[in-house]
Enzyme design. Structure first.
Site, PDB file in Angstrom:
ATOM      1  N   GLY A  57      36.456 -64.001 -56.369  1.00  0.00           N
ATOM      2  CA  GLY A  57      36.051 -65.116 -57.212  1.00  0.00           C
ATOM      3  C   GLY A  57      34.540 -65.168 -57.300  1.00  0.00           C
ATOM      4  O   GLY A  57      33.842 -64.568 -56.470  1.00  0.00           O
ATOM      5  N   CYS A  84      37.615 -59.655 -51.178  1.00  0.00           N
ATOM      6  CA  CYS A  84      36.267 -60.096 -51.576  1.00  0.00           C
ATOM      7  C   CYS A  84      36.054 -61.576 -51.233  1.00  0.00           C
ATOM      8  O   CYS A  84      35.996 -61.926 -50.068  1.00  0.00           O
ATOM      9  CB  CYS A  84      36.055 -59.777 -53.055  1.00  0.00           C
ATOM     10  SG  CYS A  84      34.326 -59.854 -53.516  1.00  0.00           S
ATOM     11  N   TYR A  85      36.009 -62.449 -52.238  1.00  0.00           N
ATOM     12  CA  TYR A  85      35.875 -63.888 -51.935  1.00  0.00           C
ATOM     13  C   TYR A  85      37.008 -64.321 -51.000  1.00  0.00           C
ATOM     14  O   TYR A  85      36.799 -65.136 -50.092  1.00  0.00           O
ATOM     15  CB  TYR A  85      35.929 -64.691 -53.244  1.00  0.00           C
ATOM     16  CG  TYR A  85      35.845 -66.184 -53.045  1.00  0.00           C
ATOM     17  CD1 TYR A  85      34.615 -66.830 -53.044  1.00  0.00           C
ATOM     18  CD2 TYR A  85      37.000 -66.946 -52.844  1.00  0.00           C
ATOM     19  CE1 TYR A  85      34.539 -68.206 -52.847  1.00  0.00           C
ATOM     20  CE2 TYR A  85      36.933 -68.316 -52.651  1.00  0.00           C
ATOM     21  CZ  TYR A  85      35.698 -68.944 -52.650  1.00  0.00           C
ATOM     22  OH  TYR A  85      35.622 -70.297 -52.459  1.00  0.00           O
ATOM     23  N   HIS A 173      37.269 -53.977 -53.410  1.00  0.00           N
ATOM     24  CA  HIS A 173      38.411 -54.225 -54.299  1.00  0.00           C
ATOM     25  C   HIS A 173      39.387 -53.048 -54.308  1.00  0.00           C
ATOM     26  O   HIS A 173      39.124 -52.031 -54.962  1.00  0.00           O
ATOM     27  CB  HIS A 173      37.900 -54.482 -55.724  1.00  0.00           C
ATOM     28  CG  HIS A 173      37.205 -55.794 -55.855  1.00  0.00           C
ATOM     29  ND1 HIS A 173      37.856 -56.936 -56.228  1.00  0.00           N
ATOM     30  CD2 HIS A 173      35.913 -56.136 -55.617  1.00  0.00           C
ATOM     31  CE1 HIS A 173      36.997 -57.949 -56.233  1.00  0.00           C
ATOM     32  NE2 HIS A 173      35.810 -57.485 -55.862  1.00  0.00           N
ATOM     33  N   GLU A 175      42.133 -52.898 -55.842  1.00  0.00           N
ATOM     34  CA  GLU A 175      42.889 -52.847 -57.098  1.00  0.00           C
ATOM     35  C   GLU A 175      42.205 -52.041 -58.194  1.00  0.00           C
ATOM     36  O   GLU A 175      42.832 -51.678 -59.182  1.00  0.00           O
ATOM     37  CB  GLU A 175      43.178 -54.280 -57.594  1.00  0.00           C
ATOM     38  CG  GLU A 175      41.968 -55.072 -58.090  1.00  0.00           C
ATOM     39  CD  GLU A 175      41.155 -55.745 -56.969  1.00  0.00           C
ATOM     40  OE1 GLU A 175      41.318 -55.362 -55.799  1.00  0.00           O
ATOM     41  OE2 GLU A 175      40.351 -56.638 -57.286  1.00  0.00           O
ATOM     42  N   ASP A 232      55.381 -57.991 -79.170  1.00  0.00           N
ATOM     43  CA  ASP A 232      55.957 -59.050 -78.329  1.00  0.00           C
ATOM     44  C   ASP A 232      57.059 -59.822 -79.055  1.00  0.00           C
ATOM     45  O   ASP A 232      58.147 -60.042 -78.508  1.00  0.00           O
ATOM     46  CB  ASP A 232      54.870 -60.039 -77.871  1.00  0.00           C
ATOM     47  CG  ASP A 232      53.740 -59.332 -77.145  1.00  0.00           C
ATOM     48  OD1 ASP A 232      53.963 -58.202 -76.682  1.00  0.00           O
ATOM     49  OD2 ASP A 232      52.638 -59.899 -77.065  1.00  0.00           O
ATOM     50  N   LYS A 370      51.923 -56.678 -70.874  1.00  0.00           N
ATOM     51  CA  LYS A 370      52.132 -55.919 -72.114  1.00  0.00           C
ATOM     52  C   LYS A 370      52.830 -54.570 -71.885  1.00  0.00           C
ATOM     53  O   LYS A 370      53.767 -54.216 -72.601  1.00  0.00           O
ATOM     54  CB  LYS A 370      50.764 -55.672 -72.762  1.00  0.00           C
ATOM     55  CG  LYS A 370      50.841 -55.138 -74.150  1.00  0.00           C
ATOM     56  CD  LYS A 370      50.920 -56.274 -75.103  1.00  0.00           C
ATOM     57  CE  LYS A 370      51.078 -55.823 -76.526  1.00  0.00           C
ATOM     58  NZ  LYS A 370      51.163 -56.989 -77.409  1.00  0.00           N
TER      59      LYS A 370
END
Ligand code: XMP
Length: 514
Positions: A57, A84-85, A173, A175, A232, A370
């Site tokens: 964050g 992280c945060y 991170h 990710e 979608d 998506k």
């Protein structure tokens, strides 16, 4: 907390990477859900995850009003990973210390790790990791019974965990792709520490289960749906039609702002998918409402409102309905406060419906990203050519045709755009580009075509790569492709006499021109 479901809960403290964390978990085959850090404790408890990830964050834990998580969560015995945060928050809330670093640590970095860290079990032979950092504050003192398991090159703590291994934390991170062993680290947390199994697949089983759910939910009710020609809404309609058959009525409002031949092509696709669709040709209505309007926001507003008016008229003509089917997907739900608060956003496909709407909402794709919607589309037998089309904005070419919207200008734009996309396909690049299109500028310049002076407008070529449209980079298209596109547009579209290339990223630009 009650019995745990096979899923990971992500508590979002405002990181730009929160949705990426959720997607990485799902790519590993485990369902993930995002809740804001300040969601009511009941909601967090009700989620009953097998593990919790506290995201990064932009704030400092030292600010008095900074995001925090309920102590009940940290005491719950559910495995927790802070990123992280999230790492700084765990340290701060459990009695450690966090301080402002002398400088920010941003970008690629190296971290040395200890083989004793249970989070590094799957990569225990590694001594150093290539990672991605993005932080200013740092943990300077650990809570009691926690130990450091990784260090940055400047000696600061890059990871730590509790003595029982239930709570672990990373300053970097895992990710993002720049952290080379990030997926191994997340796998260790999800499978080895949280005990999850990889059961989140979006094939025929998911489809069958959803069809049953829709049947039970809608009963004998009628369902109505606005089709936009996009992925979608089409996937939701095909899924729902398998559940309710001819009780589904679809309306396709053709506002005349689609790409070349697009309206006919999508109707053809709908027919081949056996959807019960009524096409409403409203081009003249839209163009006359837009006559003389050049302000982008006014264009969007007029289109949004007229779209709803036309849709409602058609819905009334069909004799009303019990359910309104929407192609809402997970990023829309997350961005709108998890579906709880902001109805306008969750109605994004039709742009905002009346508050006193009698119909109930049916949103079968609201848990999916998506790429997951595309997987469901594939399982439903929708052709890949349709599913892999580039995103297209609701207001259509209106936001790509700068200045006043006139049929002749829109037709010129449609031709130029079709040439650009055709050549991108010829060069085999369509599927590797996230989004490509032409925009038309109301800027005239002098040209010469076959010894004859021309004085046409300007076409802009825009091609971007992106992950989720939040940020984008311009694509370095081959010169050969640019050459053929430029030549063809000037030769084949009389109203365009100059072709230029947009080489702006997002930020600072947006992907669309308006
Ligand atoms: P921007 O221009 O904001 O676009 O960088 C990000 C992505 O969103 C699409 N876009 C829209 N999609 N309705 C939509 O359904 C809209 O009003 C709209 N405006 C932009 C855009 O094509 C890009 O993929």
């Amino acid at each position: 907390m009650k019995n745990k479901d096979n899923k990971i809960l992500i508590l979002d403290c405002g990181s730009q990477y929160t949705q990426l964390i959720a997607r990485r978990v799902r790519e590993l085959g485990v369902f993930s859900e995002i809740l804001y850090w300040n969601s009511p404790l009941d909601k967090i408890i009700e989620s009953s995850p097998s593990g919790i990830i506290i995201s990064g964050g932009p704030r400092s834990v030292l600010d008095s009003d900074a995001p925090s998580v309920p102590m009940h969560v940290l005491d719950s015995n559910i495995p927790i990973l802070g990123i992280c945060y999230g790492m700084q928050l765990i340290a701060h809330q459990l009695g450690g210390k966090v301080g402002h670093g002398k400088s920010a640590e941003y970008g690629r970095a190296k971290v040395s790790i200890s083989s004793a860290g249970s989070l590094f079990e799957r990569i225990k032979d590694e001594k150093t990791l290539e990672v991605w950092m993005s932080h200013w504050d740092q943990v300077t003192e650990l809570p009691q019974s926690f130990s450091a398991t990784g260090w940055s090159e400047n000696g600061s703590i890059a990871s730590f965990e509790s003595s029982d291994g239930k709570i672990s934390a990373l300053q970097f991170h895992p990710e993002v792709v720049q952290t080379t062993k990030g997926i191994d680290i997340l796998s260790t947390f999800i499978f080895d520490i949280c005990g999850c199994t990889a059961d989140w697949t979006l094939g025929s089983k998911w489809v069958e289960r959803e069809i049953d759910k829709i049947k039970v939910k809608t009963g004998t009710g009628r369902v109505i749906c606005g089709l936009s020609g996009g992925v979608d809404s089409t996937v939701s309609a095909v899924l729902t039609s398998k559940a309710v058959g001819d009780k589904l009525y679809c309306i396709f409002v053709d506002h005349g702002l689609l790409r070349k031949n697009e309206a006919d092509q999508v109707m053809e696709t709908y027919r081949s998918l056996n959807l019960n669709v009524r096409r409403v040709n409203a081009e003249e209505r839209f163009l006359s409402a837009l006559a003389g309007v050049t302000d982008p926001e006014k264009k969007r507003k007029i289109i949004g409102e007229l779209f709803i008016r036309v849709f409602e008229e058609e819905a009334r003509r069909l004799g009303g309905s019990d359910w309104l089917l929407q192609g809402t997907i997970y990023p829309d739900v997350v961005e709108s406060g998890h579906g709880g608060g902001n109805l306008i956003k969750s109605h994004h496909n039709v742009g905002g419906l009346p508050d006193d709407m009698k119909m109930q909402l049916l949103e079968p794709l609201r848990d999916l990203f998506k790429d997951e919607v595309r997987k469901v589309g594939k399982a439903l037998g929708i052709e890949p050519h349709f599913l892999e089309r580039h995103p297209f904005p609701g207001p259509g070419l209106a936001v790509r045709c700068l200045g006043e919207l006139k049929k002749e200008r829109l037709d010129a734009l449609r031709e130029a755009d079709a040439i650009f996309i055709e050549e991108i396909r010829n060069f085999g690049l369509y599927n590797s580009i996230w989004q490509a299109f032409c925009a038309l500028l109301p800027v005239r310049s002098v040209g010469v075509v076959g010894d004859v002076r021309s004085y046409g407008e300007t076409a802009v070529l825009r091609a971007v790569s992106s992950l989720d449209a939040m940020t984008a980079e311009w694509v370095h298209l081959p010169y050969e492709l640019l050459e053929v596109v430029s030549r063809r547009i000037c030769n084949e579209v009389p109203d365009i006499s100059r072709v230029v290339l947009d080489i702006t990223g997002k930020p600072p630009a947006t992907i669309e021109w308006e």
